[in-house]
Each structure stands twice: as structure tokens, then as C-alpha cells.
Scaffold this active site. Structure first.
Site, PDB file in Angstrom:
ATOM      1  N   LYS A   1      34.281 -21.468 -11.751  1.00 33.01           N
ATOM      2  CA  LYS A   1      34.264 -21.185 -10.277  1.00 33.01           C
ATOM      3  C   LYS A   1      33.625 -22.691  -9.587  1.00 33.01           C
ATOM      4  O   LYS A   1      33.300 -23.680 -10.394  1.00 33.01           O
ATOM      5  CB  LYS A   1      33.075 -20.442 -10.004  1.00 33.01           C
ATOM      6  CG  LYS A   1      33.577 -18.949 -10.627  1.00 33.01           C
ATOM      7  CD  LYS A   1      32.583 -17.861 -10.442  1.00 33.01           C
ATOM      8  CE  LYS A   1      33.165 -16.297 -10.749  1.00 33.01           C
ATOM      9  NZ  LYS A   1      32.101 -15.291 -10.653  1.00 33.01           N
TER      10      LYS A   1
ATOM     11  N   ASN B   1      27.978 -18.289 -10.868  1.00 31.26           N
ATOM     12  CA  ASN B   1      27.763 -18.320 -12.314  1.00 31.26           C
ATOM     13  C   ASN B   1      29.163 -18.549 -13.197  1.00 31.26           C
ATOM     14  O   ASN B   1      29.344 -18.260 -14.137  1.00 31.26           O
ATOM     15  CB  ASN B   1      27.571 -16.623 -12.796  1.00 31.26           C
ATOM     16  CG  ASN B   1      28.966 -15.962 -12.125  1.00 31.26           C
ATOM     17  OD1 ASN B   1      29.652 -16.160 -11.640  1.00 31.26           O
ATOM     18  ND2 ASN B   1      28.538 -14.388 -12.209  1.00 31.26           N
TER      19      ASN B   1
ATOM     20  N   TYR C   1      38.858 -10.662  -4.575  1.00 33.90           N
ATOM     21  CA  TYR C   1      37.521 -10.028  -4.953  1.00 33.90           C
ATOM     22  C   TYR C   1      37.561  -8.469  -4.008  1.00 33.90           C
ATOM     23  O   TYR C   1      36.523  -8.111  -3.670  1.00 33.90           O
ATOM     24  CB  TYR C   1      36.203 -10.868  -4.607  1.00 33.90           C
ATOM     25  CG  TYR C   1      36.041 -11.597  -5.904  1.00 33.90           C
ATOM     26  CD1 TYR C   1      35.729 -11.235  -7.257  1.00 33.90           C
ATOM     27  CD2 TYR C   1      35.640 -12.985  -5.694  1.00 33.90           C
ATOM     28  CE1 TYR C   1      35.486 -11.769  -8.279  1.00 33.90           C
ATOM     29  CE2 TYR C   1      35.413 -13.598  -6.946  1.00 33.90           C
ATOM     30  CZ  TYR C   1      35.368 -13.089  -8.254  1.00 33.90           C
ATOM     31  OH  TYR C   1      34.883 -13.812  -9.380  1.00 33.90           O
TER      32      TYR C   1
ATOM     33  N   PHE D   1      26.866  -8.169  -1.365  1.00 30.72           N
ATOM     34  CA  PHE D   1      26.972  -9.640  -1.782  1.00 30.72           C
ATOM     35  C   PHE D   1      28.558 -10.191  -1.619  1.00 30.72           C
ATOM     36  O   PHE D   1      28.736 -11.424  -1.763  1.00 30.72           O
ATOM     37  CB  PHE D   1      26.560  -9.936  -3.302  1.00 30.72           C
ATOM     38  CG  PHE D   1      27.509  -9.022  -4.214  1.00 30.72           C
ATOM     39  CD1 PHE D   1      28.797  -9.578  -4.746  1.00 30.72           C
ATOM     40  CD2 PHE D   1      27.011  -8.099  -4.945  1.00 30.72           C
ATOM     41  CE1 PHE D   1      29.788  -8.844  -5.707  1.00 30.72           C
ATOM     42  CE2 PHE D   1      27.772  -7.411  -5.904  1.00 30.72           C
ATOM     43  CZ  PHE D   1      29.078  -7.730  -6.269  1.00 30.72           C
TER      44      PHE D   1
ATOM     45  N   HIS E   1      34.679 -16.608 -14.001  1.00 30.04           N
ATOM     46  CA  HIS E   1      35.230 -15.177 -13.613  1.00 30.04           C
ATOM     47  C   HIS E   1      36.095 -14.873 -15.026  1.00 30.04           C
ATOM     48  O   HIS E   1      36.659 -15.650 -15.655  1.00 30.04           O
ATOM     49  CB  HIS E   1      35.916 -15.097 -12.559  1.00 30.04           C
ATOM     50  CG  HIS E   1      36.720 -13.857 -12.479  1.00 30.04           C
ATOM     51  ND1 HIS E   1      36.319 -12.854 -12.060  1.00 30.04           N
ATOM     52  CD2 HIS E   1      38.292 -13.812 -12.797  1.00 30.04           C
ATOM     53  CE1 HIS E   1      37.424 -11.768 -12.267  1.00 30.04           C
ATOM     54  NE2 HIS E   1      38.341 -12.222 -12.910  1.00 30.04           N
TER      55      HIS E   1
ATOM     56  N   GLU F   1      45.554  -9.797 -12.178  1.00 29.97           N
ATOM     57  CA  GLU F   1      44.887 -11.104 -12.007  1.00 29.97           C
ATOM     58  C   GLU F   1      45.741 -12.203 -12.120  1.00 29.97           C
ATOM     59  O   GLU F   1      45.678 -13.385 -11.399  1.00 29.97           O
ATOM     60  CB  GLU F   1      43.462 -11.321 -12.049  1.00 29.97           C
ATOM     61  CG  GLU F   1      42.510 -10.145 -11.569  1.00 29.97           C
ATOM     62  CD  GLU F   1      41.350 -10.123 -12.285  1.00 29.97           C
ATOM     63  OE1 GLU F   1      39.917  -9.497 -11.766  1.00 29.97           O
ATOM     64  OE2 GLU F   1      40.572 -11.081 -13.143  1.00 29.97           O
TER      65      GLU F   1
HETATM   66  P1  ATP Z   1      33.705 -11.771 -12.480  1.00 27.53           P
HETATM   67  O1  ATP Z   1      34.425 -10.661 -12.025  1.00 27.53           O
HETATM   68  O2  ATP Z   1      33.457 -12.815 -11.421  1.00 27.53           O
HETATM   69  O3  ATP Z   1      34.165 -12.122 -13.915  1.00 27.53           O
HETATM   70  P2  ATP Z   1      31.264 -10.079 -13.539  1.00 27.53           P
HETATM   71  O4  ATP Z   1      32.477  -9.145 -13.786  1.00 27.53           O
HETATM   72  O5  ATP Z   1      30.240 -10.454 -14.461  1.00 27.53           O
HETATM   73  O6  ATP Z   1      32.019 -11.452 -12.845  1.00 27.53           O
HETATM   74  P3  ATP Z   1      30.964  -8.616 -11.080  1.00 27.53           P
HETATM   75  O7  ATP Z   1      30.047  -7.475 -10.828  1.00 27.53           O
HETATM   76  O8  ATP Z   1      32.608  -8.229 -11.123  1.00 27.53           O
HETATM   77  O9  ATP Z   1      30.763  -9.545 -11.988  1.00 27.53           O
HETATM   78  O10 ATP Z   1      30.811  -9.544  -9.816  1.00 27.53           O
HETATM   79  C1  ATP Z   1      31.837 -10.358  -9.288  1.00 27.53           C
HETATM   80  C2  ATP Z   1      31.058 -11.828  -8.897  1.00 27.53           C
HETATM   81  O11 ATP Z   1      30.359 -11.423  -7.815  1.00 27.53           O
HETATM   82  C3  ATP Z   1      30.060 -12.126 -10.260  1.00 27.53           C
HETATM   83  O12 ATP Z   1      30.475 -12.934 -10.885  1.00 27.53           O
HETATM   84  C4  ATP Z   1      28.943 -13.059  -9.105  1.00 27.53           C
HETATM   85  O13 ATP Z   1      29.563 -14.191  -8.780  1.00 27.53           O
HETATM   86  C5  ATP Z   1      29.136 -12.092  -7.969  1.00 27.53           C
HETATM   87  N1  ATP Z   1      28.009 -11.227  -7.751  1.00 27.53           N
HETATM   88  C6  ATP Z   1      27.903 -10.146  -8.541  1.00 27.53           C
HETATM   89  N2  ATP Z   1      26.676  -9.309  -8.294  1.00 27.53           N
HETATM   90  C7  ATP Z   1      26.092 -10.216  -7.445  1.00 27.53           C
HETATM   91  C8  ATP Z   1      24.769 -10.037  -6.665  1.00 27.53           C
HETATM   92  N3  ATP Z   1      23.894  -9.203  -7.202  1.00 27.53           N
HETATM   93  N4  ATP Z   1      24.366 -11.119  -5.812  1.00 27.53           N
HETATM   94  C9  ATP Z   1      25.436 -12.241  -5.743  1.00 27.53           C
HETATM   95  N5  ATP Z   1      26.532 -12.116  -6.104  1.00 27.53           N
HETATM   96  C10 ATP Z   1      26.861 -11.381  -7.014  1.00 27.53           C
HETATM   97 MG    MG Z   2      34.076  -8.592 -12.326  1.00 27.71          MG
END
Ligand code: ATP
Ligand code: MG
Length: 140
Positions: free
Chosen positions: A11, A114, A51, A59, A117, A128
Site C-alpha cells: 500500500k 497498514n 474495495y 472508513f 492487502h 482480485e
Molecule cells: P485488506 O483487505 O486490505 O487485506 P483486512 O482484510 O485485514 O485488510 P478489511 O476489514 O478487509 O481488513 O479492511 C480493508 C482495509 O480497510 C484495511 O486493510 C484497512 O486499510 C482499512 N480499514 C479497515 N478497518 C478500518 C478502520 N476501522 N478504520 C480505518 N481503516 C480501516
Molecule cells: Mg480484507
């Protein structure tokens, strides 16, 4: 366990801090192979589409703005049980909850920025990967 492909994205917070190589080293030392990789700048429409599953979440707007704030590196990772293995290497979404040694524990700035992804199922991995790559671009 079967050999799988999963979609990974390094990211913008990580590309900005020049961490692509250090993150790739964690994938490779954990037994995943990078079988496709490209660096690109997502548009707002592309980030919203990628997304879309999160479009109703509070968010979402911040996440899209973050994902277009700089270049990303999209990758296909290959290996035994690659989808779950990559999720384990990444660590929990919130870096405060991520296991020591995971990418997010080592590098993530916060729950949004973070660093990586990773696809979360066989179905999302297929969709994806097709979002970013043609079959010709995946060389195992
Ligand atoms: P990813 O899909 O990016 O691999 P993930 O599966 O761990 O991450 P998801 O719940 O799918 O988490 O959320 C997608 C992304 O949205 C997260 O990686 C983060 O960048 C963002 N995100 C998730 N929760 C929050 C939150 N509470 N506040 C801000 N951003 C968030
Ligand atoms: Mg995810």
C-alpha cells in the site's frame, strides 16, 4: 494443502517509505513466490471498485483516499496454502493487534495505513488477481 495464488498489494504508506524490498523479503523467506508484480497509481474509480465490498463502511472514503495517495505494488503470490499463509505473514488489520514478526507489526502506521492487502478466500483471490493481471502476466 493445495498450491494457491493470492493477490497482494503493497500500500501507499509502504511505497512512500521505500519498503517494497523489505516486505518482499518477508514473503520470500516465508516460502511464497512473487509470480507477478507491477507498480501503479490507482485512480479513485479503481480504488472504489477494488474495495467495493467496504462501500457502506464508515472508513470507506478515507480508505479510498489513502489507497490513491501514492503508488501501490500489486502482486500475485504463489505457494502452498498461499491465501492463509499470506494473511498470517501480514498480521492483524490493526497493527496494535498484529503478532510480532508480521509485516503489519513491523511496518504499518495505523489500522488504515497498514502497508499490505491480501485476499481472504479462494473466490476473492481469483477476482482480485483478475482485477490487476492477465494470465500472460503471471509466470510461476
Ligand atoms: P485488506 O483487505 O486490505 O487485506 P483486512 O482484510 O485485514 O485488510 P478489511 O476489514 O478487509 O481488513 O479492511 C480493508 C482495509 O480497510 C484495511 O486493510 C484497512 O486499510 C482499512 N480499514 C479497515 N478497518 C478500518 C478502520 N476501522 N478504520 C480505518 N481503516 C480501516
Ligand atoms: Mg480484507
Amino acid at each position: 494443502m493445495a498450491r494457491q495464488h493470492t493477490l497482494s498489494i503493497i500500500k501507499p504508506d509502504a511505497t512512500r517509505r521505500n519498503l517494497t524490498g523489505q516486505i518482499n523479503a518477508k514473503f520470500e523467506s516465508a516460502g511464497l513466490r512473487i509470480v507477478a508484480q507491477k507498480r501503479l497509481q490507482l485512480t479513485q474509480a479503481q480504488a472504489e471498485a477494488f474495495y467495493a465490498v467496504h462501500s457502506a463502511r464508515p472508513f470507506f472514503a478515507g480508505l479510498v483516499a489513502f489507497m490513491i495517495s501514492g503508488p501501490v505494488v500489486a502482486q500475485v503470490l504463489e505457494g502452498e496454502d498461499a491465501i492463509a499463509r499470506n494473511r498470517a505473514i501480514m498480521g492483524a488489520t490493526d497493527p496494535k493487534k498484529a503478532e510480532p514478526g508480521t509485516i503489519r507489526a513491523a511496518f504499518a502506521e495505523d489500522i488504515e495505513a497498514n502497508s499490505v492487502h491480501g485476499s481472504d478466500s479462494v473466490e476473492t483471490a481469483a477476482a482480485e488477481i483478475a482485477f490487476f493481471f492477465s494470465g500472460l502476466e503471471i509466470v510461476g
